[in-house]
Design an enzyme around this catalytic site. Structure first.
Site, mmCIF file in Angstrom:
data_model
loop_
_atom_site.group_PDB
_atom_site.id
_atom_site.type_symbol
_atom_site.label_atom_id
_atom_site.label_comp_id
_atom_site.label_asym_id
_atom_site.label_seq_id
_atom_site.Cartn_x
_atom_site.Cartn_y
_atom_site.Cartn_z
ATOM 1 N N ASP A 38 28.711 -20.750 -36.044
ATOM 2 C CA ASP A 38 29.642 -19.673 -35.457
ATOM 3 C C ASP A 38 30.964 -20.093 -35.817
ATOM 4 O OD1 ASP A 38 28.563 -17.090 -33.461
ATOM 5 O OD2 ASP A 38 30.683 -17.488 -33.585
ATOM 6 N N ASN A 93 23.512 -14.057 -40.996
ATOM 7 C CA ASN A 93 23.476 -12.818 -40.165
ATOM 8 C C ASN A 93 24.941 -12.712 -39.636
ATOM 9 O OD1 ASN A 93 22.583 -11.510 -37.566
ATOM 10 N ND2 ASN A 93 23.769 -12.768 -36.589
ATOM 11 N N TYR A 170 32.563 -1.133 -44.017
ATOM 12 C CA TYR A 170 31.404 -2.010 -43.287
ATOM 13 C C TYR A 170 30.004 -1.253 -44.037
ATOM 14 C CZ TYR A 170 27.772 -3.211 -39.998
ATOM 15 O OH TYR A 170 26.674 -3.759 -39.280
ATOM 16 N N LYS A 174 27.544 -3.597 -46.508
ATOM 17 C CA LYS A 174 26.068 -3.549 -46.013
ATOM 18 C C LYS A 174 25.051 -3.201 -47.251
ATOM 19 C CE LYS A 174 26.424 -5.823 -42.206
ATOM 20 N NZ LYS A 174 25.931 -7.130 -42.138
#
Length: 272
Positions: A38, A93, A170, A174
């Site tokens: 992260d 992710n 966004y 995706k």
């Protein structure tokens, strides 16, 4: 009884919160050694401590990386191989939805570029270095086959259907993740490296959301429910699946008219 990911080595990006957090815990619960990656290192360290306390028989570590930087992604994969000796599962992710993301007329180029650097290039780099690592995994002597691995990329339901709430950078990013995942699945299928995208529907937030009326199940999803989908794709239970857009969306992308009434099932509790 061995877990579904017993002794496998996994790397999860965006592991400090949300889907990444729940997946990290679930993967460890199922026997995987996990590198929690992260950009927010304290958040990842908090999850790592929780895993270490609950599951002392698995190895886990926190690692700081910005997936918008290729050298960080490579360093994360190298660290996983250094710690665990191999890489079996890569869960790309991490991603962003910038609050200034809007429609074609109002989205600034810098917002577009930032979103695509993290959401598309970050996934590309994650796939690139995971492929190189998985090619070094040993051959399964019993089957005479390369053991390969599973690479999971987080996309979104908005990559499949349009919405009148604009978030163009966004949504486009995706859609790119879906297309990239399908192509990589075909290119590397004979190597035993599987690629699948996971497409979450809208998840539960603290505020009331007007999208609730569109959800067939009458409720928002929980991060833990998406994590369970990721677990399936990571495990050998999905051994004959590659190139799939795996939807965890409460039926949203299949809906035209939604049913009337109370939610059919209560949401599950978080693993945290």
């Amino acid at each position: 009884m061995p877990g579904r990911l017993q002794d496998k080595a996994a790397l999860i990006t965006g592991a400090g919160s949300g889907i990444g957090l729940e997946s990290s815990i679930l993967f460890a619960q199922e026997g995987a050694n996990v590198l929690l990656v992260d950009v927010n290192l304290p958040a990842a360290e908090k999850v790592q401590k929780l895993i270490a306390d609950r599951f002392p028989n698995v190895k886990s570590a926190a690692f700081k990386a910005d997936v918008g930087k290729e050298e960080d992604v490579k360093a994360a994969v190298d660290k996983a191989v250094e710690l665990f000796g191999r890489l079996d599962v890569m869960f790309n992710n991490a991603g962003i939805m910038h609050p200034a993301d809007d429609n074609a007329l109002n989205t600034e180029e810098k917002i577009w570029d930032l979103t695509h650097t993290i959401n598309v290039k970050g996934v590309w780099w994650g796939c690139k270095y995971a492929i190189l690592a998985m090619r070094n995994n040993p051959v399964d002597e019993a089957k005479g086959l390369h053991t390969g691995g599973s690479i999971i990329n987080t996309a979104s339901f908005v990559a499949i259907m349009g919405a009148a709430t604009p978030q163009l950078a966004y949504t486009a990013s995706k859609g790119a993740v879906l297309a990239m995942t399908r192509e990589l699945a075909m290119v590397h299928a004979r190597e035993g490296i599987r690629f699948n995208s996971i497409c979450p529907g809208p998840l539960k937030t603290q505020k009331r959301d007007r999208r609730l009326v569109h959800l067939p199940m009458g409720r928002f999803g929980e991060a833990v429910e998406v994590a369970k989908g990721a677990l399936f794709l990571a495990s050998d239970d999905s051994s004959y699946m590659t190139g799939t857009d795996f939807k965890v969306d409460g039926g949203l992308t299949s809906a035209y008219v939604t049913p009337i009434g109370e939610p059919a099932l209560p949401p599950p509790s978080s693993l945290v």
